[in-house]
Write a protein that holds these residues in place. Structure first.
Motif, PDB file in Angstrom:
ATOM      1  N   LYS B 377     -21.067  45.792 -27.399  1.00  0.00           N
ATOM      2  CA  LYS B 377     -20.746  45.261 -26.081  1.00  0.00           C
ATOM      3  C   LYS B 377     -21.689  44.300 -25.469  1.00  0.00           C
ATOM      4  O   LYS B 377     -22.777  44.515 -25.762  1.00  0.00           O
ATOM      5  CB  LYS B 377     -20.526  46.249 -25.030  1.00  0.00           C
ATOM      6  CG  LYS B 377     -19.501  47.369 -25.377  1.00  0.00           C
ATOM      7  CD  LYS B 377     -18.355  47.114 -24.902  1.00  0.00           C
ATOM      8  CE  LYS B 377     -17.185  48.324 -25.164  1.00  0.00           C
ATOM      9  NZ  LYS B 377     -15.901  47.849 -24.451  1.00  0.00           N
ATOM     10  N   ILE B 378     -21.256  43.291 -24.915  1.00  0.00           N
ATOM     11  CA  ILE B 378     -22.157  42.338 -24.298  1.00  0.00           C
ATOM     12  C   ILE B 378     -22.324  42.677 -23.115  1.00  0.00           C
ATOM     13  O   ILE B 378     -21.399  42.871 -21.994  1.00  0.00           O
ATOM     14  CB  ILE B 378     -21.278  40.934 -24.176  1.00  0.00           C
ATOM     15  CG1 ILE B 378     -21.100  40.463 -25.618  1.00  0.00           C
ATOM     16  CG2 ILE B 378     -22.573  39.802 -23.643  1.00  0.00           C
ATOM     17  CD1 ILE B 378     -20.376  39.235 -25.698  1.00  0.00           C
ATOM     18  N   LYS B 379     -23.656  43.002 -22.489  1.00  0.00           N
ATOM     19  CA  LYS B 379     -24.102  43.139 -21.286  1.00  0.00           C
ATOM     20  C   LYS B 379     -23.935  41.886 -20.292  1.00  0.00           C
ATOM     21  O   LYS B 379     -24.417  40.805 -20.732  1.00  0.00           O
ATOM     22  CB  LYS B 379     -25.343  43.787 -21.333  1.00  0.00           C
ATOM     23  CG  LYS B 379     -25.332  45.240 -21.463  1.00  0.00           C
ATOM     24  CD  LYS B 379     -26.725  45.763 -21.431  1.00  0.00           C
ATOM     25  CE  LYS B 379     -26.738  47.117 -21.876  1.00  0.00           C
ATOM     26  NZ  LYS B 379     -28.026  47.764 -22.212  1.00  0.00           N
ATOM     27  N   THR B 380     -23.472  42.167 -19.053  1.00  0.00           N
ATOM     28  CA  THR B 380     -23.689  41.112 -18.327  1.00  0.00           C
ATOM     29  C   THR B 380     -24.489  41.249 -17.140  1.00  0.00           C
ATOM     30  O   THR B 380     -24.824  42.322 -16.646  1.00  0.00           O
ATOM     31  CB  THR B 380     -22.257  41.068 -17.510  1.00  0.00           C
ATOM     32  OG1 THR B 380     -21.157  40.903 -18.562  1.00  0.00           O
ATOM     33  CG2 THR B 380     -21.854  39.586 -16.655  1.00  0.00           C
ATOM     34  N   ILE B 532     -18.346  33.760 -15.421  1.00  0.00           N
ATOM     35  CA  ILE B 532     -19.104  34.413 -16.702  1.00  0.00           C
ATOM     36  C   ILE B 532     -18.143  33.916 -17.759  1.00  0.00           C
ATOM     37  O   ILE B 532     -16.890  33.797 -17.759  1.00  0.00           O
ATOM     38  CB  ILE B 532     -19.351  35.764 -16.901  1.00  0.00           C
ATOM     39  CG1 ILE B 532     -18.017  36.605 -16.451  1.00  0.00           C
ATOM     40  CG2 ILE B 532     -20.476  36.232 -15.850  1.00  0.00           C
ATOM     41  CD1 ILE B 532     -18.324  37.839 -16.543  1.00  0.00           C
ATOM     42  N   SER B 536     -17.934  37.649 -22.421  1.00  0.00           N
ATOM     43  CA  SER B 536     -18.802  38.647 -21.209  1.00  0.00           C
ATOM     44  C   SER B 536     -17.689  39.182 -20.428  1.00  0.00           C
ATOM     45  O   SER B 536     -17.546  40.347 -19.887  1.00  0.00           O
ATOM     46  CB  SER B 536     -19.681  38.113 -20.481  1.00  0.00           C
ATOM     47  OG  SER B 536     -20.320  37.214 -21.461  1.00  0.00           O
ATOM     48  N   ASP B 539     -15.784  42.442 -21.637  1.00  0.00           N
ATOM     49  CA  ASP B 539     -16.927  43.465 -21.717  1.00  0.00           C
ATOM     50  C   ASP B 539     -17.632  43.972 -20.280  1.00  0.00           C
ATOM     51  O   ASP B 539     -18.577  44.734 -20.100  1.00  0.00           O
ATOM     52  CB  ASP B 539     -17.940  43.332 -22.699  1.00  0.00           C
ATOM     53  CG  ASP B 539     -17.550  43.348 -24.055  1.00  0.00           C
ATOM     54  OD1 ASP B 539     -16.482  43.841 -24.371  1.00  0.00           O
ATOM     55  OD2 ASP B 539     -18.246  42.819 -24.955  1.00  0.00           O
ATOM     56  N   PHE B 540     -16.920  43.222 -19.311  1.00  0.00           N
ATOM     57  CA  PHE B 540     -17.653  43.486 -17.953  1.00  0.00           C
ATOM     58  C   PHE B 540     -17.261  44.998 -17.588  1.00  0.00           C
ATOM     59  O   PHE B 540     -16.087  45.323 -17.591  1.00  0.00           O
ATOM     60  CB  PHE B 540     -16.882  42.556 -16.928  1.00  0.00           C
ATOM     61  CG  PHE B 540     -17.570  42.453 -15.590  1.00  0.00           C
ATOM     62  CD1 PHE B 540     -18.924  41.812 -15.488  1.00  0.00           C
ATOM     63  CD2 PHE B 540     -17.053  43.199 -14.507  1.00  0.00           C
ATOM     64  CE1 PHE B 540     -19.432  41.929 -13.896  1.00  0.00           C
ATOM     65  CE2 PHE B 540     -17.705  43.218 -13.335  1.00  0.00           C
ATOM     66  CZ  PHE B 540     -18.849  42.759 -13.202  1.00  0.00           C
TER      67      PHE B 540
END
Lengths: 85, 690
Positions: B377-380, B532, B536, B539-540
């Motif tokens: 997962k992409i962290k924001t 964003i 992202s 995956d927010f």
């Protein structure tokens, strides 16, 4: 002191007026000894000597001598002042 | 009687009085006017003219008072009161005569003949509304309007479902005992909420119910053992000494084990479909499903494939850990029993071997998984401005049923770092409150939160014992606004400063979410996060608030006091996020904690920003985190709309700058004089443009 400053200012104006070639050199220019030699008709080695002896500021302490326009003009002005005062 | 008096017929007399014949006839037959009546020999009835001014006066006075009481809302006519009380008019009159309602009504004599059956009633009665409904009986609409805690629509819904009790004598009327209803409301709401929850979530049969009795018993015994603090210690494996958040963890443990066994049984029965997870097949267990085909101890290697083929990645690791602890608990018990008999021990060894082989089929750690099986997962990490924008988007969400609640959640998490799974247990009393039940602040506007260990992650992440968790000024404002709304909705009978902060229903302070809150509003938000990138966006998650908080503290270079930028800032961030600070031996044992002043200085310079875009811009400029727009050339170039001419000149200027840069040293093709002349020319053009 004030008189001295006024005198210098006057001299500077006179100097730039007398030597339009020097007046045309802008402050940001980077001149090599060869450029200066060609402009004012001295030998390249003479310019290098001025640099070595510290009469004229060069950009870097080592490598090829390169002189900023503003430094060259300051040196020429100094020369002019020494001669006539 | 006067000698000059004349005798008139009733019609003539009524006309002289200026009232209708019907009313006159009624009045003249009443006392004391009836003595002015005369009957002639031929049965003609005559009226003495002396009575005319008397009747006229009497009628004028009383009809006016009748109209007066009839028109003002403070009084209710007796006929309506009878309807409201569900009794007949006559019954009410009897009650009035008996003195039951004394002091609650006014009466005016009748001037108009009543219906025949009520002819004996000589007065009109008007009841004082305030007296008759004195805090006792009221209509559904009025109760709804009087109380903030429930809407009229909701009350009508309860009424339709027959949930509102009505006093016996008011049956079939629209009157209810107001106090009784208000007392009953909280339990009614809880009841309907739970009914709804049962209808939706529990409609799928839990996996545990699909197992047979002996399997259920064994699992329950194990769960019971763990809940009492029992430790599984077998074959070099030791389970955790304490199960944190028992209520939720043990439930999840039971569900996981049951689910694994249901998968195995399905596999053994030849059922391909993952039926008990499929919401379309609620409560439809396939006929071939038979839990008796599987005994917990007769597990084989092949059984593991029924699980691994239907689940993958980290889910399998989770299954492995739960199954391992459970089976080691069973083996530990079995070994003890089998020790005395060599035959038993042989059987035990065989079972143990099978179980070990079964467990070995599962991935144990992340390293055992293929990279494709791990869900990356992409962290924001948001900037301050973006955090404020997210709050605004939450408030603007038209599909949201409680925007202020969600915006408060977001702001609280972004500034104090409360974890998403801690929200549902957070109580108002965990904040430091004043006597009115609002957040207490110090001189600089900081509030305080003391998050206890019991509700924190793993029950081991409480607020700092001395500094607690400071709450910035704007978050305190937001919280107070939200809390004031809660107080309004929960009613005055519930003490302020008590109950859960984020409730399932605003009017029920002690009824909390059973599971961690599901942040559905974030799902709706994702598509609107224009600032964003697309990857992202998907995956927010809500936890981006907490991520951004740490990021904001750590990535801000504090200009006001540069000495704070080192380990002090790091420790302050750890305190605010309730992390255990990573310290070396020297730092841990031979160095003091950061001072309160330093802690607040770091927070003040990083997260005590205004939650308003315009003010935030000024604040950041003031603190030196943002270049003022006036000298931000890039912004001018990009944002401001120039007219064509200016654009052209700008382009020219750029070209001249480039050429001047090139001509700083003499090109080979030019002589010195040419070089200097061309530079002079360019400088002249540049100056003229400027």
């Amino acid at each position: 002191m004030q008189l001295q400053e006024q005198k210098l200012e006057y001299l500077e104006d006179e100097f730039l007026h007398k030597f339009p070639l020097l007046n045309n050199i802008d402050d940001d220019l980077l001149l090599t000894p060869k450029n200066i030699a060609n402009l004012i008709g001295v030998h390249e080695e003479t310019v290098r000597r001025w640099c070595r002896k510290g009469y004229v500021k060069s950009v870097s302490p080592f490598g090829r001598y390169k002189i900023q326009g503003t430094d060259f003009k300051a040196f020429a002005f100094q020369w002019y002042c020494n001669k006539i005062i | 009687m006067n000698e000059e008096s004349k005798f008139l017929s009733r019609n003539q007399a009524a006309k002289s009085c200026g009232i209708t014949g019907r009313c006159f006839n009624y009045l003249i037959n009443q006392e004391p006017f009836n003595k002015y009546l005369m009957t002639e020999d031929n049965n003609n009835i005559l009226v003495n003219s002396d009575v005319i001014p008397l009747i006229s006066d009497y009628y004028g006075t009383h009809i006016a008072s009748f109209h007066y009481y009839n028109s003002i809302p403070e009084y209710i006519p007796a006929s309506r009161v009878a309807q409201m009380l569900n009794i007949s008019y006559r019954e009410l009159i009897v009650e009035i005569d008996s003195g039951k309602w004394s002091g609650m009504y006014v009466m005016t004599p009748k001037c108009v003949p009543p219906p025949e059956d009520l002819f004996d009633i000589k007065f009109n009665y008007f009841f004082l509304r305030s007296e008759i409904l004195k805090g006792k009986y009221n209509t559904i609409e009025s109760i709804g309007k009087n109380q903030n805690i429930i809407s009229v629509t909701q009350l009508q819904l309860y009424k339709r479902r027959g949930l509102l009790p009505q006093p016996e004598h008011l049956k079939h009327t629209n009157l209810y005992d107001e106090n009784e209803i208000i007392e009953l409301l909280p339990s009614l709401k809880v009841k309907t909420n739970e009914e709804f929850a049962e209808k939706t979530s529990d409609s799928i049969t839990s996996a545990n119910d699909l197992l047979n009795l002996s399997q259920q018993k064994k699992i329950s015994k194990y769960i019971d053992y763990r809940s009492k603090g029992g430790v599984v210690n077998y074959n070099g494996y030791t389970s955790k000494y304490q199960v944190a958040n028992k209520e939720e963890s043990l439930k999840a443990m039971k569900a996981k084990l049951s689910s694994a066994f249901v998968l195995i049984i399905s596999g053994r029965c030849g059922i391909e479909e993952d039926f008990h997870k499929n919401p379309l097949h609620k409560n439809k267990t396939p006929e071939t499903f038979n839990p008796d085909v599987f005994d917990l101890l007769s597990i084989r290697v092949e059984d593991s494939f029924y699980i691994t083929s239907k689940r993958k990645g980290k889910t399998l690791i989770n299954y492995y850990h739960q199954l391992k602890a459970f089976y080691y608990y069973l083996l530990d018990e079995l070994e003890e029993e089998a020790l005395d008999d060599p035959n038993d021990f042989r059987l035990f060894s065989k079972q143990k071997r099978n179980i070990e082989k079964f467990l070995n089929q599962f991935p144990k750690r992340d390293i055992d998984l293929k990279d494709s099986e791990i869900n990356h997962k992409i962290k924001t990490f948001l900037t301050r401005e973006q955090m404020v924008l997210v709050k605004q988007l939450i408030l603007e969400d038209v599909r949201s049923n409680n925007s202020i609640k969600y915006a408060t959640m977001w702001q609280l998490a972004s500034t104090t770092g409360v974890r998403p799974q801690e929200f549902h247990k957070l109580e108002i009393s965990h904040f430091h409150l004043d006597s009115d039940g609002y957040l207490l602040t110090d001189n600089d506007g900081w509030g305080l939160l003391s998050l206890p260990a019991e509700i924190a992650k793993q029950e081991r992440s409480p607020s700092h014992p001395i500094y607690h968790t400071p709450i910035p000024r704007d978050t305190v404002k937001q919280l107070n606004q939200y809390i004031s709304r809660l107080y309004m909705r929960q009613g005055e009978h519930i003490p302020k400063g008590k109950g859960y902060l984020f409730r399932k229903n605003d009017a029920l302070p002690f009824y909390r979410y059973k599971k961690p809150i599901h942040f559905g509003f974030i799902n709706r938000l994702r598509s609107r996060l224009d600032f964003i990138d697309d990857a992202s966006k998907q995956d927010f998650i809500f936890k981006a608030s907490r991520h951004s908080l740490n990021n904001t503290i750590m990535r801000t270079y504090i200009n006001t006091d540069t000495s704070l930028n080192g380990s002090i800032k790091q420790t302050a961030a750890d305190h605010q996020l309730r992390h255990k600070p990573a310290k070396s031996v020297g730092e841990e044992y031979y160095m003091a904690d950061i001072g309160k002043e330093q802690y607040y200085q770091v927070l003040d310079a990083t997260i005590n920003f205004p939650w308003d875009l315009e003010e935030l811009r000024k604040w950041e400029e003031n603190m030196g985190y943002r270049i003022p727009e006036a000298i931000n050339i890039e912004n001018i170039m990009l944002n401001e709309v120039f007219d064509e001419e200016t654009k052209e000149l700008q382009e020219q200027l750029l070209m001249i700058e480039e050429q001047l840069q090139k001509l700083k040293e003499k090109p080979k093709s030019m002589t010195e004089q040419q070089w200097i002349a061309s530079r002079q020319q360019l400088i002249k053009i540049k100056n003229s443009i400027n």
